[in-house]
Design a protein around this motif. Structure first.
Motif, short mmCIF file in Angstrom:
data_model
loop_
_atom_site.label_atom_id
_atom_site.label_comp_id
_atom_site.label_asym_id
_atom_site.label_seq_id
_atom_site.Cartn_x
_atom_site.Cartn_y
_atom_site.Cartn_z
N ARG A 198 0.82 -1.22 0.00
CA ARG A 198 0.00 0.00 0.00
C ARG A 198 0.85 1.27 0.00
N ARG B 239 -6.97 -8.23 4.61
CA ARG B 239 -6.83 -7.83 3.21
C ARG B 239 -5.37 -7.82 2.80
N VAL C 13 -5.01 3.48 -8.53
CA VAL C 13 -4.73 2.69 -7.33
C VAL C 13 -6.05 2.41 -6.64
N THR C 14 -6.19 1.19 -6.18
CA THR C 14 -7.38 0.80 -5.43
C THR C 14 -6.99 -0.25 -4.40
N ALA C 15 -7.85 -0.48 -3.45
CA ALA C 15 -7.63 -1.53 -2.46
C ALA C 15 -8.60 -2.66 -2.75
N ALA D 168 -2.10 -6.66 0.17
CA ALA D 168 -1.57 -5.36 -0.22
C ALA D 168 -2.47 -4.70 -1.26
N ALA D 169 -2.28 -3.41 -1.45
CA ALA D 169 -3.09 -2.66 -2.41
C ALA D 169 -2.90 -3.18 -3.82
N SER D 170 -3.88 -2.98 -4.65
CA SER D 170 -3.82 -3.38 -6.05
C SER D 170 -3.68 -2.15 -6.93
N ALA E 27 2.11 2.06 -3.54
CA ALA E 27 1.17 1.95 -4.65
C ALA E 27 1.16 3.17 -5.58
N ARG E 28 1.09 4.37 -5.04
CA ARG E 28 1.00 5.55 -5.90
C ARG E 28 2.27 5.75 -6.73
#
Length: 155
Positions: free
Chosen positions: A88, A143, A117-119, A145-147, A91-92
């Motif tokens: 996360r 959950r 970026v989304t979770a 890591a971020a996707s 991610a950006r």
């Protein structure tokens, strides 16, 4: 028919190796194994289903080269989308670098591609019915890591 055999192998592997293996890897927090299984799914989907375009073949490979924990194409095929799993906190920055690399590799897609970026959502869960007309959801598991997702636009 060799193509039918390839499709069956992909279907069998996805359902009997990849899906249960990913569930086990997530349960054990084994991100290395998760990445290996996502790579296997991507590779066997490409060979067995033959439903990727150059962009959806390149994007997951580039995401892994850039350090994604896992990356794959998904969707109905013949275009579709791609995702990359990254921590996360990264991610950006990852999304920006991935997009820049994509536009350099596929400059004709620069004005139509979309990266964001989304979770992940809660995923599968059991729904318990209590009493007449009342339903409650069981809490989802931890959950991952971020996707980071990519949807190529139509030409």
């Amino acid at each position: 028919d060799p193509r039918l055999q390839q499709r069956f192998h992909q279907f069998y592997s996805e359902n009997e190796v990849v899906v249960p293996g990913v569930a086990e890897a997530l349960a054990k927090d084994d991100l290395l194994r998760l990445g290996e299984l996502v790579d296997l799914s991507q590779r066997e989907g490409d060979v067995g289903l033959q439903n990727l375009v150059p962009e959806t073949r390149w994007l997951p490979a580039e995401a892994r080269r850039l350090g994604a924990l896992g990356a794959s194409a998904f969707g109905a095929g013949f275009g579709g989308s791609c995702y990359a799993l990254v921590p996360r906190a990264q991610a950006r920055a990852f999304c920006s670098v991935w997009r820049t690399a994509y536009v350099k590799e596929f400059p004709d897609r620069a004005s139509t591609c979309e990266f964001f970026v989304t979770a992940p959502g809660p995923g599968a869960m059991e729904i318990q019915v209590k009493g007449k007309g009342a339903a409650t959801r069981a809490a989802p598991a931890k959950r991952p890591a971020a996707s980071v997702l990519k949807r190529p636009a139509k030409k």
